[in-house]
Motif scaffolding. Structure first.
Motif, PDB file in Angstrom:
ATOM      1  N   ILE A 120      -5.886  -2.035 -10.371  1.00 29.04           N
ATOM      2  CA  ILE A 120      -6.239  -3.383 -10.823  1.00 29.04           C
ATOM      3  C   ILE A 120      -6.260  -4.313  -9.611  1.00 29.04           C
ATOM      4  N   SER A 121      -7.280  -5.147  -9.557  1.00 25.42           N
ATOM      5  CA  SER A 121      -7.382  -6.075  -8.426  1.00 25.42           C
ATOM      6  C   SER A 121      -7.836  -7.439  -8.921  1.00 25.42           C
ATOM      7  N   VAL A 129      -6.966 -11.180  -3.669  1.00 25.54           N
ATOM      8  CA  VAL A 129      -5.641 -11.796  -3.513  1.00 25.54           C
ATOM      9  C   VAL A 129      -4.524 -10.842  -3.940  1.00 25.54           C
ATOM     10  N   LEU A 130      -4.873  -9.798  -4.677  1.00 21.39           N
ATOM     11  CA  LEU A 130      -3.888  -8.788  -5.072  1.00 21.39           C
ATOM     12  C   LEU A 130      -4.630  -7.548  -5.533  1.00 21.39           C
ATOM     13  N   SER A 131      -4.208  -6.401  -5.020  1.00 17.36           N
ATOM     14  CA  SER A 131      -4.802  -5.129  -5.425  1.00 17.36           C
ATOM     15  C   SER A 131      -3.685  -4.109  -5.555  1.00 17.36           C
ATOM     16  N   MET A 132      -3.556  -3.495  -6.728  1.00 15.33           N
ATOM     17  CA  MET A 132      -2.432  -2.607  -7.022  1.00 15.33           C
ATOM     18  C   MET A 132      -2.900  -1.275  -7.594  1.00 15.33           C
ATOM     19  N   VAL A 133      -2.118  -0.236  -7.329  1.00 10.47           N
ATOM     20  CA  VAL A 133      -2.273   1.068  -7.975  1.00 10.47           C
ATOM     21  C   VAL A 133      -1.080   1.207  -8.914  1.00 10.47           C
ATOM     22  N   GLY A 141      13.671   2.875 -16.780  1.00  8.71           N
ATOM     23  CA  GLY A 141      13.101   1.541 -16.922  1.00  8.71           C
ATOM     24  C   GLY A 141      12.271   1.150 -15.717  1.00  8.71           C
ATOM     25  N   GLY A 142      11.274   0.318 -15.945  1.00  3.37           N
ATOM     26  CA  GLY A 142      10.405  -0.124 -14.864  1.00  3.37           C
ATOM     27  C   GLY A 142       9.202   0.788 -14.680  1.00  3.37           C
ATOM     28  N   GLN A 143       8.356   0.454 -13.718  1.00  8.67           N
ATOM     29  CA  GLN A 143       7.120   1.195 -13.466  1.00  8.67           C
ATOM     30  C   GLN A 143       6.891   1.301 -11.962  1.00  8.67           C
ATOM     31  N   TYR A 144       6.481   2.480 -11.516  1.00 10.65           N
ATOM     32  CA  TYR A 144       6.160   2.669 -10.111  1.00 10.65           C
ATOM     33  C   TYR A 144       4.779   2.071  -9.818  1.00 10.65           C
ATOM     34  N   PHE A 145       4.636   1.496  -8.632  1.00 12.74           N
ATOM     35  CA  PHE A 145       3.327   1.001  -8.226  1.00 12.74           C
ATOM     36  C   PHE A 145       3.284   0.921  -6.707  1.00 12.74           C
ATOM     37  N   LYS A 146       2.099   0.771  -6.190  1.00 15.04           N
ATOM     38  CA  LYS A 146       1.925   0.542  -4.762  1.00 15.04           C
ATOM     39  C   LYS A 146       0.795  -0.459  -4.579  1.00 15.04           C
ATOM     40  N   PHE A 147       0.819  -1.142  -3.466  1.00 15.21           N
ATOM     41  CA  PHE A 147      -0.309  -1.991  -3.130  1.00 15.21           C
ATOM     42  C   PHE A 147      -1.440  -1.093  -2.652  1.00 15.21           C
TER      43      PHE A 147
END
Length: 346
Positions: A120-121, A129-133, A141-147
């Motif tokens: 999502i970007s 201004v923001l781009s994530m995987v 709990g929570g979710q893994y992500f990276k830029f």
């Protein structure tokens, strides 16, 4: 003698020290985690004009219009649900980066961040201004992500799971007709829509009357229709080339015609439930001028008419069966029985 004792004591100590250096060189010092920080701390939400969501072959492009609304750019610019986009922004605002999981992921698939992960970007003023995987949810709990660019993997406090289907972002309430605006409702069904009942009144202050008075469709059924028209929302869409939806409307199961006090004529034509769409029903909605009212359509009404005409060229709209068919009783069956009795008397 004393020098030998010193050597005996010093060699084991040196070995321990050397092993410690090797371990530190291999694994590095344990990372000191900072306090959770906002994900969208510097994200100009009010300036975001484009959102891209994709996963493998699926892609949704949401674009802000000049009037502040949103549309789905790669779906015939169909109007998007601004409320759902606002909820996405709320999620970004409330989400916090809990900690850095690893500075370099040797195996991104371990965190659900491989080539099949959703991305999502956000763009503002033509710039990203923001781009994530977006990765998997963590069991604790929570979710893994990276830029998008760096290899570091982070843990997000709350999950971001954006819709990947067009209909998940589409604004689904196409029709809003207030009860007070309705002058009459005509219900037709049966073979060739031969069975007919009208529910009408002369003025807004009047009570609706059924015609024929002993119709198989009760006043309660018409009340349900009027209730649903105040927020008539479709579930899914099909392209106009879809054969099953087209065939279901070639021999419609029901037709409901509304005459409104403002001079509009609204027609809802319903097919039979579609087996390939979980029993949803295709329904065509058209707006036109009611010639019997003697009123011309306003500029806004003409715009609405054109909008629905444009929709009709591109899509079939599918509704739950109880909405499209209004839970009809067997009007056509009772009407046919009445006709047979008349023939026997003759």
């Amino acid at each position: 003698m004393s020098s030998n004792r010193i050597l005996t004591v010093g060699l084991p100590a040196l070995a321990v020290f050397t092993a410690g250096v090797v371990i530190l060189q291999k694994f590095g010092p344990s990372e000191k985690q900072s306090a959770p920080r906002p994900l969208s701390e510097n994200l100009p939400l009010n300036e975001i004009e484009r959102i891209s969501i994709e996963k493998e072959a699926q892609k949704v492009l949401l674009v802000r219009n000049g009037n502040g609304g949103w549309s789905i750019e790669n779906d015939n610019s169909f109007v998007a649900d601004a409320g759902k986009i606002s909820k996405l922004f709320d999620t970004l605002t409330s989400a916090k980066i809990e900690r850095t999981v690893t500075k370099k992921a040797e195996n991104p698939d371990e965190f659900g961040l491989g080539s099949r992960a959703a991305k999502i970007s956000f763009e503002a003023k033509g710039k990203s201004v923001l781009s994530m995987v977006l990765g998997e949810s963590r069991s604790g709990g929570g979710q893994y992500f990276k830029f998008a660019e760096p290899d570091a993997v982070y843990l997000l406090s709350s999950g971001i799971r954006p819709e990947l289907e067009f209909d998940g972002w589409a604004y689904k309430t196409l029709v809003k007709i207030s009860k007070k605006d309705v002058r009459s409702v005509q219900w037709e069904e049966g073979r060739n829509l031969s069975a007919k009942v009208v529910y009408s009144r002369a003025k807004e202050a009047d009570k609706f009357e059924l015609s024929p008075a002993k119709a198989a469709v009760s006043e309660e059924k018409f009340t349900k229709i009027l209730d649903r028209l105040e927020n008539l929302s479709f579930e899914k869409r099909k392209p106009r080339s879809d054969k099953s939806a087209s065939e279901s409307l070639t021999s419609p199961a029901r037709k409901i015609t509304l005459k409104l006090f403002d001079g509009r004529l609204v027609t809802l034509l319903s097919g039979t439930p579609l087996a390939d769409s979980g029993g949803l029903v295709a329904m065509d909605i058209t707006f036109s001028a009611d010639e019997s009212s003697g009123k011309a359509l306003s500029a806004a009404q003409l715009e609405e008419q054109a909008k629905f005409g444009d929709y009709a060229k591109k899509f079939f709209f599918l509704y739950p069966a109880d909405v499209a068919q209004a839970e009809s009783s067997s009007l056509s069956k009772k009407q046919n029985e009445s006709n047979e009795q008349k023939k026997l008397k003759k």
